[in-house]
Design an enzyme around this catalytic site. Sequence first.
Site, PDB file in Angstrom:
ATOM      1  N   SER A 201      41.528  39.067  40.651  1.00  0.00           N
ATOM      2  CA  SER A 201      40.129  38.790  40.331  1.00  0.00           C
ATOM      3  C   SER A 201      40.059  38.100  38.976  1.00  0.00           C
ATOM      4  CB  SER A 201      39.322  40.104  40.365  1.00  0.00           C
ATOM      5  OG  SER A 201      37.952  39.864  40.196  1.00  0.00           O
TER       6      SER A 201
ATOM      7  N   HIS B 202      39.018  36.854  44.070  1.00  0.00           N
ATOM      8  CA  HIS B 202      37.559  36.971  44.031  1.00  0.00           C
ATOM      9  C   HIS B 202      36.976  35.714  43.396  1.00  0.00           C
ATOM     10  CE1 HIS B 202      38.068  41.631  43.915  1.00  0.00           C
ATOM     11  NE2 HIS B 202      38.172  41.148  45.143  1.00  0.00           N
TER      12      HIS B 202
ATOM     13  N   ASP C 145      38.974  46.994  43.767  1.00  0.00           N
ATOM     14  CA  ASP C 145      39.279  46.434  45.082  1.00  0.00           C
ATOM     15  C   ASP C 145      40.784  46.320  45.294  1.00  0.00           C
ATOM     16  OD1 ASP C 145      38.728  45.324  47.581  1.00  0.00           O
ATOM     17  OD2 ASP C 145      38.780  43.280  46.805  1.00  0.00           O
TER      18      ASP C 145
END
Length: 357
Positions: free
Chosen positions: A174, A201, A297
């Site tokens: 991310s 992401h 995540d």
Amino acid sequence: MIPNPVRAVIIDDSLLVRNIISDQIQKDSKIHVVATGKTGMDCIDLAQKMNPDVIILDVEMPVMDGLTALHELQKKKLGIPVIMLSVLTQNGAEATFKALEYGAIDFVPKPSSVFQFDPEEIGNILKSKILAYFESKIQIPSQNLLKKAPAYSKVPAGSHLKKSPIQAICIGTSTGGPRALQEVFSRIPADISLPILVVQHMPAGFTKAFATRLNDHAKIKVKEAEDGEPIEPNTGYVAPGDAHLSIQSKGGRKWIALNREAPVNGHRPSIEVLLDSAIEEYKSGIIGVIMTGMGKDGSAAIVRVREIGGSTIAQDEQTSVIYGMNRQAVEMGGVEYIEPVTEIINRIQIILKERGI
């Protein structure tokens, strides 16, 4: 220690945008806007005069654009983290990735017209990114100094689990990921002989340009994943923004399957979705890698990868922009090896020699 409050400078050529962002991020008492400016020259001047904790910098501006200003800031070695504001265009995407190469810690997309602005949404995104960055700097778990992470209690060292040859590598990342992934992909050998599936992401509209950029730096082919295409060795597949990436079997082959089901852990694409799909299709024959980024995540799914006998790697704290997802994975016991970003491919090659393909 987290600055209290975090002192921010906002640079954007639109007065309305400056006011919107200033009003929104200051709704959190932990953030205070100390100055604003409208050109890259203002950015350099205010950075030196105000010494802020963070700068929010527009990419496209007159007189001196954000890229030039960022480059000048890096040359002055002021050490101020910068978050870029980037419009959702091809040119905007390419400039954004260049900014990340120059040292920006992250970016936030903005519409090309102020009349399409969602003030609350952009404010919430900026607040979460700013605070996550500083919060990550005070978390120093002892494990991050180890090359071999502690064994997960359900999968003790020397586990009896049958570890099959590796069939795929799955990477999740991310904040800070674009630069880290570029480092990783530049080191992947041309004959890796495996597919590499990536969830970064990133908003829709940026992932295609990002995959192209990775392809330019890699010895293997890298592309944005397309629904229904066969999964091939020596190829990297980047999940499109706003779509989950999973794997399905058909006719004795593995295929890319994309869907737009609900976000998982607040994300679509989600690392969790990719890893759980890889477990289902490849069983223990996977290497799961979790890298820099805010949130959690993928951390629970990495535990499941290790439980089933897959190999797992986390990027270390020192080379992470935000030690968040990877920290969670380590603390949950899902990580077998912790490596600096420059050593991740070396570790993967060692695992491949041990387990085969």
